[in-house]
Design a protein around this motif. Structure first.
Motif, mmCIF file in Angstrom:
data_model
loop_
_atom_site.group_PDB
_atom_site.id
_atom_site.type_symbol
_atom_site.label_atom_id
_atom_site.label_comp_id
_atom_site.label_asym_id
_atom_site.label_seq_id
_atom_site.Cartn_x
_atom_site.Cartn_y
_atom_site.Cartn_z
ATOM 1 N N TRP A 112 0.895 -1.114 0.102
ATOM 2 C CA TRP A 112 0.004 0.081 -0.059
ATOM 3 C C TRP A 112 0.929 1.220 -0.099
ATOM 4 O O TRP A 112 1.012 1.920 1.127
ATOM 5 C CB TRP A 112 -1.086 -0.065 1.274
ATOM 6 C CG TRP A 112 -1.958 -1.105 1.268
ATOM 7 C CD1 TRP A 112 -1.939 -2.323 1.990
ATOM 8 C CD2 TRP A 112 -3.074 -1.256 0.317
ATOM 9 N NE1 TRP A 112 -2.911 -3.141 1.578
ATOM 10 C CE2 TRP A 112 -3.785 -2.496 0.516
ATOM 11 C CE3 TRP A 112 -3.597 -0.372 -0.464
ATOM 12 C CZ2 TRP A 112 -4.875 -2.786 0.116
ATOM 13 C CZ3 TRP A 112 -5.049 -0.820 -1.202
ATOM 14 C CH2 TRP A 112 -5.473 -1.920 -0.884
ATOM 15 N N LYS A 159 0.562 7.122 0.999
ATOM 16 C CA LYS A 159 0.439 7.235 2.399
ATOM 17 C C LYS A 159 -0.944 7.432 2.768
ATOM 18 O O LYS A 159 -1.174 6.598 4.084
ATOM 19 C CB LYS A 159 1.048 8.527 2.604
ATOM 20 C CG LYS A 159 1.330 9.029 4.042
ATOM 21 C CD LYS A 159 1.961 10.298 4.452
ATOM 22 C CE LYS A 159 2.065 10.634 5.971
ATOM 23 N NZ LYS A 159 3.059 11.715 6.203
ATOM 24 N N TRP A 205 -1.629 3.868 4.120
ATOM 25 C CA TRP A 205 -0.714 2.973 5.026
ATOM 26 C C TRP A 205 -1.688 2.156 6.064
ATOM 27 O O TRP A 205 -1.283 1.110 6.448
ATOM 28 C CB TRP A 205 0.221 3.726 5.552
ATOM 29 C CG TRP A 205 1.591 4.164 4.655
ATOM 30 C CD1 TRP A 205 1.500 3.813 3.307
ATOM 31 C CD2 TRP A 205 2.377 5.282 4.829
ATOM 32 N NE1 TRP A 205 2.518 4.723 2.581
ATOM 33 C CE2 TRP A 205 3.309 5.434 3.661
ATOM 34 C CE3 TRP A 205 2.741 5.947 6.108
ATOM 35 C CZ2 TRP A 205 4.283 6.129 3.730
ATOM 36 C CZ3 TRP A 205 3.605 6.895 6.010
ATOM 37 C CH2 TRP A 205 4.398 6.979 4.797
ATOM 38 N N ARG A 227 -2.002 -1.468 5.636
ATOM 39 C CA ARG A 227 -0.821 -2.402 5.624
ATOM 40 C C ARG A 227 -1.233 -3.310 6.784
ATOM 41 O O ARG A 227 -1.564 -3.267 8.030
ATOM 42 C CB ARG A 227 0.392 -1.792 6.023
ATOM 43 C CG ARG A 227 1.006 -0.985 4.839
ATOM 44 C CD ARG A 227 2.197 -0.147 5.279
ATOM 45 N NE ARG A 227 2.696 0.563 4.022
ATOM 46 C CZ ARG A 227 3.745 1.323 3.947
ATOM 47 N NH1 ARG A 227 4.437 1.663 5.017
ATOM 48 N NH2 ARG A 227 4.312 1.692 2.787
ATOM 49 N N TYR A 238 8.275 -0.464 3.643
ATOM 50 C CA TYR A 238 7.523 -1.105 4.464
ATOM 51 C C TYR A 238 8.434 -2.013 5.571
ATOM 52 O O TYR A 238 8.042 -2.587 6.680
ATOM 53 C CB TYR A 238 6.840 -2.232 3.500
ATOM 54 C CG TYR A 238 5.533 -2.719 4.268
ATOM 55 C CD1 TYR A 238 5.078 -2.579 5.643
ATOM 56 C CD2 TYR A 238 4.650 -3.794 3.486
ATOM 57 C CE1 TYR A 238 4.085 -3.265 6.078
ATOM 58 C CE2 TYR A 238 3.699 -4.424 3.989
ATOM 59 C CZ TYR A 238 3.307 -4.054 5.305
ATOM 60 O OH TYR A 238 2.185 -4.749 5.659
ATOM 61 N N TRP A 252 8.752 0.355 8.360
ATOM 62 C CA TRP A 252 7.364 0.463 9.002
ATOM 63 C C TRP A 252 7.449 -0.707 10.013
ATOM 64 O O TRP A 252 7.061 -0.587 11.081
ATOM 65 C CB TRP A 252 6.446 0.456 7.928
ATOM 66 C CG TRP A 252 4.977 0.237 8.143
ATOM 67 C CD1 TRP A 252 4.581 -0.911 8.781
ATOM 68 C CD2 TRP A 252 4.021 1.280 8.430
ATOM 69 N NE1 TRP A 252 3.249 -0.930 9.096
ATOM 70 C CE2 TRP A 252 2.842 0.410 8.806
ATOM 71 C CE3 TRP A 252 3.950 2.632 8.211
ATOM 72 C CZ2 TRP A 252 1.708 1.101 9.135
ATOM 73 C CZ3 TRP A 252 2.725 3.199 8.462
ATOM 74 C CH2 TRP A 252 1.583 2.538 8.931
#
Length: 232
Positions: free
Chosen positions: A139, A142, A145, A148, A177, A180
């Motif tokens: 994804w 922004k 997100w 995700r 990612y 993240w």
């Protein structure tokens, strides 16, 4: 995976479910094989997950979003005494896998073809010896997100269904990612990243068969990261 927000189910973490029309053999397998392998989430989950399988198993693992099933099929052969639960909402991937699994006579696998969060909420506590999440939809925009799969709520779900010492493995070729995921793991009290050096995340997992998606990513210059986290 492509960003197909308009065609996904509301609240789901995946995009489109249907791609090219299935071949006759795949369509037949979806009709005849999938019902026998699918988990019935309308019934209570067994206290012992080994009871889900028609063959004796000593442990049960979960793979979320298995794509074409290359890794899942490989694992069911390598570890015949491990039960594998595979989740894949994309019809084409599911059809490809069940044809291959049927031809190979795999008995140590069960399947779910919808949102993995419902399955996670259905599973009993501390029943899984591991969870794999390989190349999930990043994804990239922004505003998306929140779609995700790695987020605080889902890590809570993972922690509930994983045994202490169980491993959560995450692979991605999208650097943002990966970052993240590390940020979310580091702030979660039930998980620990076990990498001691760069080789620990640059090197594929032991016995890793690779996937077609991974090969494409490498051809396009995107190098994967292979992360492993332990449930405390």
């Amino acid at each position: 995976m492509p960003d197909n927000e308009g065609s996904r189910a509301a609240g789901a973490f995946f995009g489109r479910r249907q791609g090219k029309p299935l071949r006759p053999r795949q369509a037949s397998a979806m009709d005849e094989v999938l019902p026998a392998l699918s988990l019935d989430l309308d019934r209570p989950a067994p206290a012992t997950l080994a009871d889900l399988f028609d063959v004796p198993v000593d442990a049960v693992r979960l793979e979320i979003g298995f794509g074409g099933g290359e890794h899942l099929l490989h694992e069911t052969e390598r570890f015949p005494r491990t039960g594998s639960i595979g989740v894949e909402p994309f019809v084409g991937g599911m059809a490809k896998f069940i044809v291959a699994a049927s031809e190979a006579g795999r008995k140590n696998v069960r399947l779910h073809d919808d949102d993995a969060t419902r399955l996670l909420d259905w599973l009993p506590e501390a029943g899984l010896s591991g969870i794999d999440l390989f190349y999930p939809d990043p994804w990239p925009k922004k505003r998306h997100w929140k779609r995700r799969f790695v987020n605080d709520d889902n890590l809570d779900r993972f922690a509930r269904v994983m045994r202490p010492g169980a491993r959560f493995r995450f692979a991605s070729d999208i650097g943002h990612y990966v970052d993240w995921t590390l940020l979310h793991i580091r702030r979660h009290p039930e998980f620990e990243w076990i990498a001691a050096s760069a080789d620990d995340w640059r090197r594929p997992y032991e016995g890793w068969p690779g996937t077609r998606y991974e090969a494409k990513a490498k051809r396009e210059g995107r190098m994967p990261a292979y992360l492993t986290f332990v449930r405390r």
